[in-house]
Design an enzyme around this catalytic site. Structure first.
Site, PDB file in Angstrom:
ATOM      1  N   SER A 178       4.811 -41.967  -5.207  1.00  0.00           N
ATOM      2  CA  SER A 178       6.087 -42.292  -5.836  1.00  0.00           C
ATOM      3  C   SER A 178       5.815 -42.845  -7.231  1.00  0.00           C
ATOM      4  O   SER A 178       4.846 -43.565  -7.451  1.00  0.00           O
ATOM      5  CB  SER A 178       6.868 -43.314  -5.007  1.00  0.00           C
ATOM      6  OG  SER A 178       6.114 -44.503  -4.831  1.00  0.00           O
ATOM      7  N   HIS A 218      10.160 -46.943 -16.528  1.00  0.00           N
ATOM      8  CA  HIS A 218      11.198 -47.593 -17.319  1.00  0.00           C
ATOM      9  C   HIS A 218      10.683 -47.698 -18.757  1.00  0.00           C
ATOM     10  O   HIS A 218       9.874 -48.582 -19.079  1.00  0.00           O
ATOM     11  CB  HIS A 218      11.524 -48.981 -16.762  1.00  0.00           C
ATOM     12  CG  HIS A 218      12.174 -48.947 -15.418  1.00  0.00           C
ATOM     13  ND1 HIS A 218      13.470 -48.529 -15.228  1.00  0.00           N
ATOM     14  CD2 HIS A 218      11.692 -49.274 -14.184  1.00  0.00           C
ATOM     15  CE1 HIS A 218      13.777 -48.603 -13.938  1.00  0.00           C
ATOM     16  NE2 HIS A 218      12.717 -49.054 -13.287  1.00  0.00           N
ATOM     17  N   HIS A 229      12.226 -40.933 -12.158  1.00  0.00           N
ATOM     18  CA  HIS A 229      11.623 -41.175 -10.841  1.00  0.00           C
ATOM     19  C   HIS A 229      11.133 -39.859 -10.259  1.00  0.00           C
ATOM     20  O   HIS A 229      11.736 -38.805 -10.461  1.00  0.00           O
ATOM     21  CB  HIS A 229      12.682 -41.785  -9.909  1.00  0.00           C
ATOM     22  CG  HIS A 229      12.499 -41.427  -8.462  1.00  0.00           C
ATOM     23  ND1 HIS A 229      13.120 -40.327  -7.893  1.00  0.00           N
ATOM     24  CD2 HIS A 229      11.750 -41.996  -7.486  1.00  0.00           C
ATOM     25  CE1 HIS A 229      12.774 -40.252  -6.619  1.00  0.00           C
ATOM     26  NE2 HIS A 229      11.951 -41.247  -6.351  1.00  0.00           N
ATOM     27  N   ASN A 278       9.035 -38.431  -6.470  1.00  0.00           N
ATOM     28  CA  ASN A 278       8.429 -38.758  -5.190  1.00  0.00           C
ATOM     29  C   ASN A 278       8.143 -37.477  -4.422  1.00  0.00           C
ATOM     30  O   ASN A 278       8.979 -36.574  -4.392  1.00  0.00           O
ATOM     31  CB  ASN A 278       9.364 -39.666  -4.372  1.00  0.00           C
ATOM     32  CG  ASN A 278       8.872 -39.867  -2.952  1.00  0.00           C
ATOM     33  OD1 ASN A 278       9.283 -39.150  -2.048  1.00  0.00           O
ATOM     34  ND2 ASN A 278       8.002 -40.830  -2.771  1.00  0.00           N
ATOM     35  N   GLY A 296       6.890 -52.577   7.355  1.00  0.00           N
ATOM     36  CA  GLY A 296       5.906 -53.602   7.069  1.00  0.00           C
ATOM     37  C   GLY A 296       4.986 -53.254   5.924  1.00  0.00           C
ATOM     38  O   GLY A 296       3.842 -53.714   5.870  1.00  0.00           O
TER      39      GLY A 296
END
Length: 311
Positions: free
Chosen positions: A98, A102, A112, A114, A266
């Site tokens: 990914s 900016h 972006h 991914n 997690g």
């Protein structure tokens, strides 16, 4: 999503994704020699890990993050099974790259990308793994230029064309629908493409398509950066950039599947939230002055067929 006993060469996917991270970082570093990528290798306690690379305070990119991760676990998190109830409780392998950029100059769009691969298996029944690919990229300008948008979508279409005439319009529409802020009734930017649950045509063809998407990102984005990075700007443009970045934050924290998956599984919080800009602002009920350059952006914050509408 269909079951398929052909799980293909998963290590080849991992190798491609690792090399793609290297390629992304090399391309961005060449565009901004003043910036330096700092790598942070990390391990996930419940299985797997990754490499996070972040550039900050460059002369072109205020922040740029490129993350590679390969994680596994005994049960998919809720964000991954919301539309796949049959996969609840399945063990999983997830890997992907990914990227979120900016730029410093408000005339250079945020962007972006991914690409990812998932495999899930029922731990009790011993069935063949279920696998799928997903990914895409989108462009978020603050001061849109029609020639930039055309270049962006033409490059995306070129990435899709070898795989069928219906691919670009279908995944372009999916992008428009996915990167949509419902509470603002506006798209995040001028779109791109988005796809998920891809396993039709077999592992190799899906992998080839995903490679095409990953390989076309820099040719789609860097020419726009090169053209706009040295344009003069002032405090007005910078303030508008910060204000519009607020929409980017809203989307990533409210809707983005990757953010939710990372947090629920997690994952490493710092790596997951690398997508957020360093400087951002909100203003209560702010509206651009009618007829201003800032107001012009809002003409583009809706689904449009740019390849037909723009000259």
């Amino acid at each position: 999503m269909k079951d398929d006993p052909d799980t293909g060469d998963i290590q080849a996917v991992a190798t491609y994704l690792e090399n793609l991270q290297d390629s992304f970082c090399a391309g961005l570093a060449q565009m901004d020699p003043a910036g330096t990528f700092h790598e942070d290798a990390w391990q996930r306690g419940s299985g797997g890990g990754g490499r996070t690379r972040v550039m900050v305070d460059g002369k072109v990119f205020e922040s740029a993050g490129v993350n590679y991760s390969r994680v596994h676990g005994d049960a998919l998190p809720p964000s991954a099974t919301a539309d796949r109830r049959g996969l609840e409780g399945c063990s999983f392998l997830a890997m992907g790259v990914s990227l979120v950029i900016h730029p410093l100059n408000p005339y250079v769009p945020t962007s972006h990308c991914n690409v990812r691969f998932f495999s899930a298996q029922n731990n009790e029944e011993g069935e063949n793994p279920i696998w799928w690919f997903g990914g895409g990229f989108d462009l978020t300008p603050y001061y849109p230029f029609e020639e930039d948008i055309l270049h962006w979508h033409r490059t995306i279409k070129a990435a899709c064309d070898p795989f069928g005439d219906d691919i670009y319009p279908r995944y372009k529409q999916w992008c428009d629908e996915y990167f949509f802020l419902k509470h603002r009734n506006e798209t995040r930017g001028v779109g791109g493409l988005f796809y998920d649950d891809l396993n039709e045509g077999g592992f190799q063809r899906c992998f080839e398509f995903t490679r095409s998407i990953g390989d076309h990102y820099l040719p789609a984005y860097l020419p726009i950066v090169e053209k706009r990075k040295d344009m003069a700007f002032g405090e007005r443009e910078r303030e508008f950039q910060w204000y519009r970045r607020g929409r980017y934050v809203e989307f990533n924290l409210v809707y983005d599947r990757g953010t939710l998956f990372g947090l629920q599984s997690g994952g490493r919080t710092e790596s997951i939230l690398m997508s957020l800009p360093r400087h951002v602002s909100w203003r209560y009920d702010w509206q651009p002055e009618p007829g201003s350059p800032e107001a012009r952006l809002y003409e583009f914050l809706k689904p449009r067929n740019y390849l037909k509408e723009l000259p």
